[in-house]
Design a protein around this motif. Structure first.
Motif, short mmCIF file in Angstrom:
data_model
loop_
_atom_site.label_atom_id
_atom_site.label_comp_id
_atom_site.label_asym_id
_atom_site.label_seq_id
_atom_site.Cartn_x
_atom_site.Cartn_y
_atom_site.Cartn_z
N VAL A 48 10.76 -23.77 22.51
CA VAL A 48 9.87 -24.73 23.50
C VAL A 48 10.92 -25.40 24.54
CG1 VAL A 48 8.38 -26.46 23.74
CG2 VAL A 48 8.08 -24.68 22.01
N ALA A 49 11.84 -26.20 23.69
CA ALA A 49 12.55 -26.93 24.39
C ALA A 49 14.00 -27.36 23.84
CB ALA A 49 11.99 -28.46 24.94
N ARG A 50 14.99 -27.87 24.43
CA ARG A 50 16.08 -28.10 23.67
C ARG A 50 17.01 -29.22 24.29
NH1 ARG A 50 20.71 -23.40 24.92
NH2 ARG A 50 19.93 -22.82 27.05
N ILE A 51 17.87 -29.93 23.64
CA ILE A 51 18.50 -31.01 24.23
C ILE A 51 19.99 -31.18 23.76
CG2 ILE A 51 17.47 -32.84 22.42
CD1 ILE A 51 17.38 -34.97 24.83
N SER A 52 20.84 -31.62 24.34
CA SER A 52 21.95 -31.64 23.79
C SER A 52 22.28 -32.96 22.92
CB SER A 52 23.27 -31.48 25.05
OG SER A 52 23.02 -32.83 26.01
N TRP A 53 23.56 -33.11 22.20
CA TRP A 53 23.72 -34.11 21.50
C TRP A 53 23.60 -35.46 22.34
CZ3 TRP A 53 28.75 -32.37 19.07
CH2 TRP A 53 29.81 -32.62 19.81
N SER A 54 24.14 -35.66 23.37
CA SER A 54 24.05 -36.81 24.44
C SER A 54 22.92 -37.09 24.76
CB SER A 54 25.12 -36.62 25.45
OG SER A 54 24.88 -35.46 26.33
N GLY A 55 21.93 -36.00 25.11
CA GLY A 55 20.71 -36.14 25.78
C GLY A 55 20.73 -35.85 27.20
N ALA A 56 22.24 -35.21 27.70
CA ALA A 56 22.50 -35.28 29.34
C ALA A 56 21.78 -33.87 29.80
CB ALA A 56 23.64 -35.33 29.36
N THR A 57 21.65 -32.76 28.77
CA THR A 57 21.21 -31.64 29.28
C THR A 57 19.87 -31.05 28.37
OG1 THR A 57 23.57 -31.08 29.29
CG2 THR A 57 22.07 -29.25 29.36
N THR A 58 19.08 -30.74 29.28
CA THR A 58 17.89 -30.11 28.56
C THR A 58 17.40 -28.75 29.19
OG1 THR A 58 16.57 -31.25 30.25
CG2 THR A 58 16.96 -32.47 28.24
N ASP A 59 16.60 -28.11 28.46
CA ASP A 59 16.03 -26.89 28.92
C ASP A 59 14.77 -26.74 28.51
OD1 ASP A 59 16.91 -23.59 28.11
OD2 ASP A 59 16.39 -24.30 30.02
N TYR A 60 14.03 -25.95 29.19
CA TYR A 60 12.74 -25.49 28.65
C TYR A 60 12.17 -24.17 28.79
CZ TYR A 60 12.41 -30.63 29.17
OH TYR A 60 12.44 -31.95 29.36
N ALA A 61 11.21 -23.81 27.93
CA ALA A 61 10.50 -22.44 28.10
C ALA A 61 10.15 -22.26 29.33
CB ALA A 61 9.89 -22.01 26.88
N ASP A 62 9.83 -21.30 29.98
CA ASP A 62 9.02 -21.32 31.22
C ASP A 62 7.76 -21.63 31.30
OD1 ASP A 62 10.82 -18.18 32.35
OD2 ASP A 62 11.42 -20.15 32.55
N SER A 63 7.07 -21.36 29.91
CA SER A 63 5.68 -21.62 29.74
C SER A 63 5.34 -23.04 29.78
CB SER A 63 5.10 -20.94 28.38
OG SER A 63 5.99 -21.37 27.41
N VAL A 64 6.28 -23.83 29.39
CA VAL A 64 6.01 -25.43 29.18
C VAL A 64 6.70 -26.08 30.46
CG1 VAL A 64 5.86 -24.99 26.95
CG2 VAL A 64 8.14 -25.85 27.80
N LYS A 65 7.46 -25.47 31.33
CA LYS A 65 8.34 -26.30 32.05
C LYS A 65 7.52 -27.02 33.13
CE LYS A 65 12.25 -23.86 32.97
NZ LYS A 65 13.02 -22.86 33.42
N GLY A 66 7.93 -28.13 33.41
CA GLY A 66 7.12 -28.94 34.37
C GLY A 66 5.78 -29.78 33.53
N ARG A 67 5.62 -29.53 32.32
CA ARG A 67 4.53 -30.11 31.67
C ARG A 67 4.99 -30.81 30.42
NH1 ARG A 67 0.84 -26.83 29.07
NH2 ARG A 67 2.37 -25.29 28.63
N PHE A 68 6.06 -30.39 29.69
CA PHE A 68 6.70 -30.86 28.68
C PHE A 68 7.93 -31.57 28.80
CE2 PHE A 68 4.68 -28.11 24.98
CZ PHE A 68 3.64 -28.11 25.76
N THR A 69 8.35 -32.77 28.09
CA THR A 69 9.57 -33.17 28.42
C THR A 69 10.21 -33.57 26.90
OG1 THR A 69 8.88 -34.28 30.46
CG2 THR A 69 10.49 -35.28 29.34
N ILE A 70 11.55 -33.03 26.76
CA ILE A 70 12.29 -33.44 25.72
C ILE A 70 13.09 -34.65 25.77
CG2 ILE A 70 14.17 -31.93 26.08
CD1 ILE A 70 14.06 -31.54 23.03
N ALA A 71 13.12 -35.56 24.84
CA ALA A 71 14.10 -36.60 25.01
C ALA A 71 14.50 -36.97 23.72
CB ALA A 71 13.42 -37.78 25.56
N ARG A 72 15.83 -37.91 23.54
CA ARG A 72 16.09 -38.32 22.24
C ARG A 72 16.46 -39.70 22.41
NH1 ARG A 72 20.69 -34.40 20.40
NH2 ARG A 72 20.90 -35.90 18.67
N ASP A 73 16.65 -40.34 21.25
CA ASP A 73 17.04 -41.84 21.17
C ASP A 73 18.02 -41.83 19.86
OD1 ASP A 73 17.50 -44.59 20.64
OD2 ASP A 73 15.75 -45.37 21.13
N ASN A 74 19.49 -41.76 20.10
CA ASN A 74 20.39 -41.87 19.40
C ASN A 74 20.29 -42.94 18.43
OD1 ASN A 74 21.03 -38.81 19.68
ND2 ASN A 74 22.87 -39.29 21.16
#
Length: 124
Positions: A48-74
């Protein structure tokens, strides 16, 4: 060892929103790449979605792009998945996953740690 616990799933109407949360137990959480996968009945687990350990890089499946947002709070050892404009085809069990690298891939076998999953059901 990393323990992951998802929360925030539920039943929502099409067009609605949900925010999933994933609490991680790792002392060095900031050294783990994180991702969300989902699995519908009778289907394979899909990225569905992935995020790097810093949070600087994210990626999404085409089916959810523009609708879903991944985020992290280290600082809080948390990962989130904000899901907007939900569709019935988003119905699945959603899993949080972790791997001890900067940025994980899009295949489930690339992740070493998994939560128990949280059910998301979108009604039409």
């Amino acid at each position: 060892q990393v323990q992951l616990v998802e929360s925030g799933g539920g039943l929502v109407q099409a067009g609605g929103s949900l925010r999933l949360s994933c609490a991680a137990s790792a002392r060095t959480f900031s050294t783990y790449a994180m991702a969300w996968f989902r699995q519908a009945p009778g289907e394979e687990r899909e990225f569905v979605a992935r995020i790097s350990w810093s949070g600087a890089t994210t990626d999404y499946a085409d089916s959810v792009k523009g609708r879903f947002t991944i985020a992290r709070d280290n600082a809080k050892n948390m990962v989130y998945l904000q899901m907007n404009s939900l569709k019935p085809e988003d119905t699945a069990v959603y899993y949080c996953a972790a791997t001890n690298t900067y940025y994980g891939g899009t295949y489930y076998y690339e992740y070493d740690y998994w939560g128990q999953g949280t059910q998301v059901t979108v009604s039409s």
